[in-house]
Write a protein that holds these residues in place. Structure first.
Motif, PDB file in Angstrom:
ATOM      1  N   ASN A   4     -31.995 -65.541  73.296  1.00  0.00           N
ATOM      2  CA  ASN A   4     -32.969 -65.679  72.211  1.00  0.00           C
ATOM      3  C   ASN A   4     -34.382 -65.528  72.781  1.00  0.00           C
ATOM      4  N   ILE A   5     -34.727 -64.303  73.123  1.00  0.00           N
ATOM      5  CA  ILE A   5     -36.026 -64.012  73.744  1.00  0.00           C
ATOM      6  C   ILE A   5     -36.629 -62.801  73.045  1.00  0.00           C
ATOM      7  N   LEU A   6     -37.917 -62.834  72.793  1.00  0.00           N
ATOM      8  CA  LEU A   6     -38.577 -61.778  72.022  1.00  0.00           C
ATOM      9  C   LEU A   6     -38.590 -60.459  72.782  1.00  0.00           C
ATOM     10  N   GLN A   7     -38.907 -60.513  74.063  1.00  0.00           N
ATOM     11  CA  GLN A   7     -39.027 -59.293  74.856  1.00  0.00           C
ATOM     12  C   GLN A   7     -38.037 -59.344  76.020  1.00  0.00           C
ATOM     13  N   GLY A   8     -36.799 -59.023  75.710  1.00  0.00           N
ATOM     14  CA  GLY A   8     -35.756 -59.055  76.727  1.00  0.00           C
ATOM     15  C   GLY A   8     -35.826 -57.838  77.623  1.00  0.00           C
ATOM     16  N   GLY A   9     -35.526 -58.025  78.888  1.00  0.00           N
ATOM     17  CA  GLY A   9     -35.545 -56.901  79.809  1.00  0.00           C
ATOM     18  C   GLY A   9     -35.593 -57.355  81.245  1.00  0.00           C
ATOM     19  N   LEU A  10     -35.876 -56.416  82.122  1.00  0.00           N
ATOM     20  CA  LEU A  10     -35.885 -56.684  83.558  1.00  0.00           C
ATOM     21  C   LEU A  10     -37.310 -56.915  84.058  1.00  0.00           C
ATOM     22  N   VAL A  11     -37.465 -57.972  84.841  1.00  0.00           N
ATOM     23  CA  VAL A  11     -38.766 -58.313  85.432  1.00  0.00           C
ATOM     24  C   VAL A  11     -38.569 -58.487  86.933  1.00  0.00           C
ATOM     25  N   GLU A  12     -39.102 -57.581  87.725  1.00  0.00           N
ATOM     26  CA  GLU A  12     -39.021 -57.744  89.182  1.00  0.00           C
ATOM     27  C   GLU A  12     -40.310 -58.382  89.675  1.00  0.00           C
ATOM     28  N   ARG A  13     -40.162 -59.556  90.242  1.00  0.00           N
ATOM     29  CA  ARG A  13     -41.297 -60.290  90.790  1.00  0.00           C
ATOM     30  C   ARG A  13     -40.874 -60.984  92.073  1.00  0.00           C
ATOM     31  N   ALA A  14     -41.860 -61.296  92.895  1.00  0.00           N
ATOM     32  CA  ALA A  14     -41.584 -62.047  94.116  1.00  0.00           C
ATOM     33  C   ALA A  14     -41.135 -63.459  93.760  1.00  0.00           C
ATOM     34  N   PHE A  15     -40.268 -64.020  94.595  1.00  0.00           N
ATOM     35  CA  PHE A  15     -39.873 -65.412  94.430  1.00  0.00           C
ATOM     36  C   PHE A  15     -41.113 -66.300  94.417  1.00  0.00           C
ATOM     37  N   GLY A  16     -41.074 -67.336  93.601  1.00  0.00           N
ATOM     38  CA  GLY A  16     -42.189 -68.269  93.553  1.00  0.00           C
ATOM     39  C   GLY A  16     -42.848 -68.365  92.193  1.00  0.00           C
ATOM     40  N   LEU A  17     -42.606 -67.363  91.313  1.00  0.00           N
ATOM     41  CA  LEU A  17     -43.117 -67.524  89.960  1.00  0.00           C
ATOM     42  C   LEU A  17     -42.271 -68.571  89.243  1.00  0.00           C
ATOM     43  N   THR A  18     -42.677 -68.974  88.060  1.00  0.00           N
ATOM     44  CA  THR A  18     -41.961 -70.047  87.369  1.00  0.00           C
ATOM     45  C   THR A  18     -41.204 -69.512  86.159  1.00  0.00           C
ATOM     46  N   LEU A  19     -40.266 -70.312  85.718  1.00  0.00           N
ATOM     47  CA  LEU A  19     -39.513 -69.960  84.515  1.00  0.00           C
ATOM     48  C   LEU A  19     -40.441 -69.865  83.315  1.00  0.00           C
ATOM     49  N   ARG A  20     -41.430 -70.725  83.261  1.00  0.00           N
ATOM     50  CA  ARG A  20     -42.369 -70.701  82.129  1.00  0.00           C
ATOM     51  C   ARG A  20     -43.114 -69.366  82.075  1.00  0.00           C
ATOM     52  N   GLU A  21     -43.510 -68.862  83.238  1.00  0.00           N
ATOM     53  CA  GLU A  21     -44.165 -67.546  83.271  1.00  0.00           C
ATOM     54  C   GLU A  21     -43.233 -66.461  82.741  1.00  0.00           C
ATOM     55  N   THR A  51     -38.431 -59.808  96.626  1.00  0.00           N
ATOM     56  CA  THR A  51     -38.475 -59.902  95.167  1.00  0.00           C
ATOM     57  C   THR A  51     -37.063 -60.035  94.613  1.00  0.00           C
ATOM     58  N   LEU A  52     -36.995 -60.423  93.342  1.00  0.00           N
ATOM     59  CA  LEU A  52     -35.711 -60.474  92.647  1.00  0.00           C
ATOM     60  C   LEU A  52     -35.906 -59.899  91.251  1.00  0.00           C
ATOM     61  N   PRO A  53     -34.990 -59.033  90.809  1.00  0.00           N
ATOM     62  CA  PRO A  53     -35.064 -58.558  89.420  1.00  0.00           C
ATOM     63  C   PRO A  53     -34.502 -59.608  88.473  1.00  0.00           C
ATOM     64  N   PHE A  54     -35.386 -60.351  87.833  1.00  0.00           N
ATOM     65  CA  PHE A  54     -34.965 -61.348  86.853  1.00  0.00           C
ATOM     66  C   PHE A  54     -34.620 -60.619  85.550  1.00  0.00           C
ATOM     67  N   GLN A  55     -33.576 -61.092  84.884  1.00  0.00           N
ATOM     68  CA  GLN A  55     -33.101 -60.413  83.685  1.00  0.00           C
ATOM     69  C   GLN A  55     -33.166 -61.375  82.505  1.00  0.00           C
ATOM     70  N   LEU A  56     -34.056 -61.070  81.570  1.00  0.00           N
ATOM     71  CA  LEU A  56     -34.290 -61.930  80.412  1.00  0.00           C
ATOM     72  C   LEU A  56     -33.417 -61.496  79.247  1.00  0.00           C
ATOM     73  N   SER A 104     -33.998 -45.991  82.871  1.00  0.00           N
ATOM     74  CA  SER A 104     -34.716 -46.894  81.974  1.00  0.00           C
ATOM     75  C   SER A 104     -35.736 -47.725  82.732  1.00  0.00           C
ATOM     76  N   ARG A 105     -36.832 -48.020  82.081  1.00  0.00           N
ATOM     77  CA  ARG A 105     -37.839 -48.922  82.659  1.00  0.00           C
ATOM     78  C   ARG A 105     -37.365 -50.374  82.637  1.00  0.00           C
ATOM     79  N   GLY A 106     -36.362 -50.658  81.813  1.00  0.00           N
ATOM     80  CA  GLY A 106     -35.879 -52.035  81.694  1.00  0.00           C
ATOM     81  C   GLY A 106     -36.621 -52.851  80.662  1.00  0.00           C
ATOM     82  N   LEU A 107     -37.404 -52.194  79.813  1.00  0.00           N
ATOM     83  CA  LEU A 107     -38.083 -52.881  78.713  1.00  0.00           C
ATOM     84  C   LEU A 107     -37.186 -52.722  77.485  1.00  0.00           C
ATOM     85  N   PHE A 108     -36.112 -53.480  77.439  1.00  0.00           N
ATOM     86  CA  PHE A 108     -35.044 -53.167  76.507  1.00  0.00           C
ATOM     87  C   PHE A 108     -35.394 -53.427  75.050  1.00  0.00           C
TER      88      PHE A 108
END
Length: 518
Positions: free
Chosen positions: A345-362, A337-342, A43-47
């Motif tokens: 109550n979120i519209l587009q839940g799934g896996l987001v791998e990004r480097a540390f340093g992005l924000t929760l708002r992003e 990087t870390l695979p953040f898992q959304l 899976s791409r993780g775009l659940f």
């Protein structure tokens, strides 16, 4: 000429109807006399788009989703086999914004390869790290890991290389590598995705750890609720061993490394490393007192490297591309990087791998698209069921271990659970105490008794006239649990409780001055 279609074999996609979609595609193609090749990829993780169906075209893979089995006839009618337009068409997969904005290192193969294809894995950079490690001395492998700055992708964020170095330096007749795959935190699924979708990456990371630490035996402790992952990993181990990547002579190195799967005992506390060791040994999952540290006396009393899935899965790319490449991602001491898992109550839940340093708002808005309900987001729990609730005033703090620790929160395993304005934070705080009471192994008093007293105190805050005294009592109780518990089960339960109390006093029926008084 056969046309290749990809449908994920991930358990989340299967739960959403992927198998029924595959059956419908085969039937429709047969009825039309068309020759197709349906491949079950990871899976791409775009659940929110699962089941995601991709078609290989000269322009690349074109994605359609979410596809239900009743959508299949109209897809054929629209000529989706050649990437034609359709209401479910998402364009070329790589250009989907949710994917295009990510920095996929560990999850680069996810959704691209077939999980149990050795050829696919090798064609997309697999085994390069292990081959490099075989050509190096163990000390050099450990140093590479230290130089990369890789830290455990769990609660403690302890440098992985220090564990490896300690085990390597300890003399013993037998050493072990143990992977903690007891992924029990709410809203987390990156471990499951890895084991189901790219199991050779985990196997490669564990083999490198074995060679570096001088361990010949490895165990993967997989939670019992993951039968699909258990089956996939067992098959992958057999394939890797038959190809010489595991076994008595790993890639001709003269070193042995064998892997075994152990099904978890169904207990949340067995995710704590020493309780996990007890469980693997066939005992009740009780937390051990430390010292001795598991790196010195771990599994069966022998030196043991213990890391979780994402930590070990991050090792192959470090060994393949070098420490400097990996360390170039992230901020400060939070490298890579870390695979953040959304989820939640979120519209587009799934896996987001990004480097540390992005924000929760992003994460919440650039990737998640806001709440699924359309209501304002009230609170976000970061780091699992024992993580703090983060209010909007802190959503612009960079996501890294030190920044979150400074505000009394944890990044943890990267699980992010979203609550909208209807959430009652007092009830959620009470649930944290109740969860601890149910899941506690009972070995230490602060966790065993403190969690029950915590529920009672929160109940009294809502009804008592002496609210200030009850708040004072709750804070004292949390302080005792935080500093007196044997492990993080009791030690972290105060995080969601105190964050809810501090940031949402009105949900407890308190004025801000009462909530913060101590």
């Amino acid at each position: 000429m056969s046309i290749t279609i990809f449908v994920p074999y991930d358990s989340a996609a299967i739960a959403a109807g992927a198998d029924e979609v595959v059956d419908a595609i085969h039937k429709e193609a047969a009825a039309r006399g068309l020759t197709i090749d349906v491949q079950r990829n990871s899976s791409r993780g775009l659940f929110w788009l699962e089941p995601l169906v991709e078609v290989l075209t000269p322009q690349g893979r074109v994605a359609y989703g979410p596809v239900a089995f009743e959508d299949v006839p109209s897809l054929f009618e629209a000529d989706f086999l050649h990437g034609a337009k359709h209401p479910l068409c998402l364009g070329t997969t790589d250009a989907i914004p949710y994917l295009a904005k990510q920095q996929r290192l560990t999850f680069a193969r996810m959704g691209v390869t077939r999980p149990l294809s050795l050829d696919d894995y090798a064609a997309h950079g697999g085994w390069v790290g292990l081959k490099n490690a075989v050509a190096m001395q163990g000390d050099a492998v450990v140093q590479t890991l230290l130089d990369s700055g890789l830290r455990g992708r769990g609660g403690a964020a302890f440098p992985a290389g220090i564990k490896w170095r300690t085990v390597r330096a300890t003399t013993a007749a037998q050493k072990y590598v143990v992977c903690n795959a007891d992924e029990g935190d709410s809203g987390t699924f990156s471990d499951r995705m890895t084991m189901e979708g790219d199991p050779f990456m985990l196997i490669e990371g564990m083999a490198i750890a074995g060679l570096a630490a001088g361990a010949t035996q490895g165990y993967i402790y997989i939670r019992s609720e993951y039968p699909h992952a258990i089956s996939t990993v067992n098959t992958a181990i057999a394939l890797a061993e038959s190809a010489g990547y595991l076994g008595s002579n790993v890639l001709g190195s003269g070193q042995a490394f064998y892997l075994h799967v152990r099904k978890a005992a169904g207990s949340y506390v067995c995710g704590e490393e020493t309780a996990m060791l007890e469980s693997i040994e066939g005992k009740r999952g009780l937390v051990r007192a430390k010292p001795p540290l598991p790196a010195l006396e771990g599994l069966f009393g022998q030196p043991t490297v213990i890391n979780n899935v994402i930590t070990l899965a991050s090792v192959p790319i470090i060994m393949a591309k070098g420490a400097a490449f990996y360390k170039d991602f992230g901020v400060g001491r939070s490298t890579g990087t870390l695979p953040f898992q959304l989820s939640g109550n979120i519209l587009q839940g799934g896996l987001v791998e990004r480097a540390f340093g992005l924000t929760l708002r992003e994460l919440l808005f650039d990737f998640g698209g806001g709440s699924r309900s359309g209501r304002p987001i009230k609170a976000v729990q970061v780091g699992g069921p024992l993580g703090a609730y983060v209010p909007e005033s802190q959503w612009d703090v960079p996501l890294d271990y030190e920044a979150y620790a400074a505000m009394g929160a944890v990044v943890g395993h990267g699980g992010i659970v979203v609550h909208d304005e209807r959430a009652n934070m007092a009830k959620l705080a009470r649930y944290a105490m109740e969860f601890c009471a149910i899941e506690s192994c009972g070995k230490c008093t602060p966790c065993r008794i403190g969690s029950t007293r915590g529920m009672e105190t929160i109940d009294r805050i809502g009804t008592a006239s002496n609210k200030e005294q009850q708040v004072h009592l709750l804070r004292d109780l949390c302080d005792t649990m935080l500093h007196g518990s044997l492990c993080a089960m009791g030690g972290m339960t105060p995080y969601p409780v105190l964050s809810a109390l501090n940031h949402y006093p009105e949900d407890f029926g308190l004025a801000p001055a009462v909530a913060t008084a101590h």
